[in-house]
Design a protein around this motif. Structure first.
Motif, mmCIF file in Angstrom:
data_model
loop_
_atom_site.group_PDB
_atom_site.id
_atom_site.type_symbol
_atom_site.label_atom_id
_atom_site.label_comp_id
_atom_site.label_asym_id
_atom_site.label_seq_id
_atom_site.Cartn_x
_atom_site.Cartn_y
_atom_site.Cartn_z
ATOM 1 N N ASN A 117 1.069 -1.059 -0.316
ATOM 2 C CA ASN A 117 0.190 -0.288 -0.228
ATOM 3 C C ASN A 117 0.908 1.497 -0.130
ATOM 4 N N GLN A 118 0.797 2.271 -1.080
ATOM 5 C CA GLN A 118 1.331 3.914 -0.887
ATOM 6 C C GLN A 118 0.981 4.119 0.391
ATOM 7 N N LEU A 124 7.365 8.623 -13.550
ATOM 8 C CA LEU A 124 5.173 7.814 -13.236
ATOM 9 C C LEU A 124 5.918 8.092 -11.971
ATOM 10 N N PHE A 125 4.717 9.082 -11.762
ATOM 11 C CA PHE A 125 3.865 9.745 -9.927
ATOM 12 C C PHE A 125 2.651 8.413 -9.892
ATOM 13 N N ASN A 126 2.695 7.951 -8.740
ATOM 14 C CA ASN A 126 1.759 7.253 -8.051
ATOM 15 C C ASN A 126 1.701 7.608 -6.862
ATOM 16 N N SER A 127 0.001 8.299 -6.477
ATOM 17 C CA SER A 127 -0.761 8.938 -5.395
ATOM 18 C C SER A 127 -0.597 7.965 -4.242
ATOM 19 N N ALA A 128 -0.658 8.242 -2.862
ATOM 20 C CA ALA A 128 -1.097 7.156 -1.946
ATOM 21 C C ALA A 128 -2.362 6.648 -1.332
ATOM 22 N N LEU A 186 -1.726 16.804 -9.126
ATOM 23 C CA LEU A 186 -0.851 15.228 -8.888
ATOM 24 C C LEU A 186 -2.024 14.453 -8.218
ATOM 25 N N GLN A 187 -2.231 14.551 -7.411
ATOM 26 C CA GLN A 187 -3.419 13.984 -6.345
ATOM 27 C C GLN A 187 -4.970 12.931 -7.174
ATOM 28 N N SER A 188 -4.640 13.778 -8.708
ATOM 29 C CA SER A 188 -5.900 13.916 -9.019
ATOM 30 C C SER A 188 -6.280 12.544 -9.441
ATOM 31 N N ALA A 189 -5.301 11.708 -9.460
ATOM 32 C CA ALA A 189 -5.637 10.770 -10.222
ATOM 33 C C ALA A 189 -4.932 9.397 -9.158
ATOM 34 N N PRO A 190 -5.060 8.232 -9.983
ATOM 35 C CA PRO A 190 -4.483 6.928 -8.926
ATOM 36 C C PRO A 190 -2.626 6.803 -9.098
ATOM 37 N N TYR A 191 -2.359 8.155 -10.714
ATOM 38 C CA TYR A 191 -0.758 7.973 -11.299
ATOM 39 C C TYR A 191 -0.687 9.262 -12.034
#
Length: 300
Positions: A49-50, A80-84, A122-127
């Motif tokens: 879990n991120q 690649l950026f991935n959200s929490a 950045l936090q608008s999508a899972p990645y």
């Protein structure tokens, strides 16, 4: 701070800097982790879990990043950026190693004013996934070096590099390729100056994708002969010579900060063989890239 240099089955090396919450604050960024890892073929980082935001920049090789049930194929030059709050896993290609740098972080209350728009995006999508069009690898590597070198004013430099990385990543994720006017401009001194500036800016932003003057001219919607003529007229240097110098200038940064091989640097900059890269490097620098790399190692 917990710094680790680990080697275990399936992993060639892993340099990791870990921080507990509140231990490493740089302006609007709370850092949890920053490092570099090189995974062997078929190596897997199990699903987890991120718990924070994470930005990764692929240095070389290829593999797969998994965000929940989505599989993203990654290769050298990708970011690649991935959200929490999402499941995250990584798997290296079966026939190719994977090397990447990464940072795990959160925005704090100081980021609300400075980075509100970036944070929301950045936090608008899972990645978010894109090609690195703004050379994140350089500030990434310089930042990692700051954590190990502990030079004077490192905290200030680290904050500046983090802000550069975040803004550059946002630009790569959101900006389309630069375009200038869709018609042949009037050839006044003013428009010629704008044309030359557009060329210089495009070369700076697209040095890794730039393969020929014809491609450059097409991207900017100009005739290649006209572009070459006005560039030489305005700068006193041929356009091809300028491109060659900018490529070697970028190769010096990569060889110093990215720790990728001479062959990989040449490939990244569009040279077909290591011999052609070495020849171009020697023509400008007066010595081969191997000599430059050896001198850098002596300094450290």
């Amino acid at each position: 701070m917990d710094m680790e240099n680990t080697m275990h089955a399936g992993c060639q090396f892993h340099f990791d800097n870990k921080f507990v919450e509140g231990q490493a604050t740089f302006g609007g960024i709370d850092l949890f982790q920053i490092g570099e890892i090189c995974c062997e073929c078929g190596y897997e980082i199990p699903a987890h879990n991120q718990y924070c935001l994470e930005l990764s920049c692929i240095v070389s090789g290829s593999g797969y990043f998994f965000i929940n049930d989505t599989c993203i194929k990654v290769a050298a030059g990708d970011i690649l950026f991935n959200s929490a709050g999402y499941s995250h896993a990584i798997k290296t290609d079966q026939t190719n190693m994977l090397r990447f740098v990464y940072m795990g972080f959160k925005f704090n209350e100081l980021a609300d004013m400075e980075f509100a728009e970036i944070q929301a995006f950045l936090q608008s999508a899972p990645y978010h996934f894109a090609k690195d069009t703004h050379n994140l690898l350089i500030p990434f590597m310089r930042n990692i070096d700051e954590f190990y070198s502990r030079k004077p004013y490192s905290h200030t430099m680290i904050r500046n590099y983090f802000e550069e990385i975040i803004v550059s990543a946002y630009r790569s994720f959101t900006q389309k390729a630069d375009k200038v006017s869709q018609y042949m401009p009037e050839r006044s001194p003013h428009s010629v100056g704008q044309t030359v500036y557009a060329v210089i800016r495009h070369i700076e932003n697209h040095i890794f994708e730039l393969r020929s003057i014809n491609v450059l001219a097409k991207n900017l919607n100009y005739n290649s002969s006209y572009l070459s003529h006005v560039f030489k007229q305005r700068t006193g240097m041929t356009l091809q010579r300028y491109i060659n110098h900018k490529k070697i200038e970028k190769s010096l940064e990569l060889l110093k900060y990215s720790n990728i091989s001479i062959k990989q640097v040449g490939e990244k900059l569009g040279y077909e063989t290591i011999q052609s890269f070495s020849k171009a490097f020697s023509r400008i620098m007066g010595y081969p890239p191997s000599h430059y790399v050896a001198n850098q190692r002596e300094q450290y």
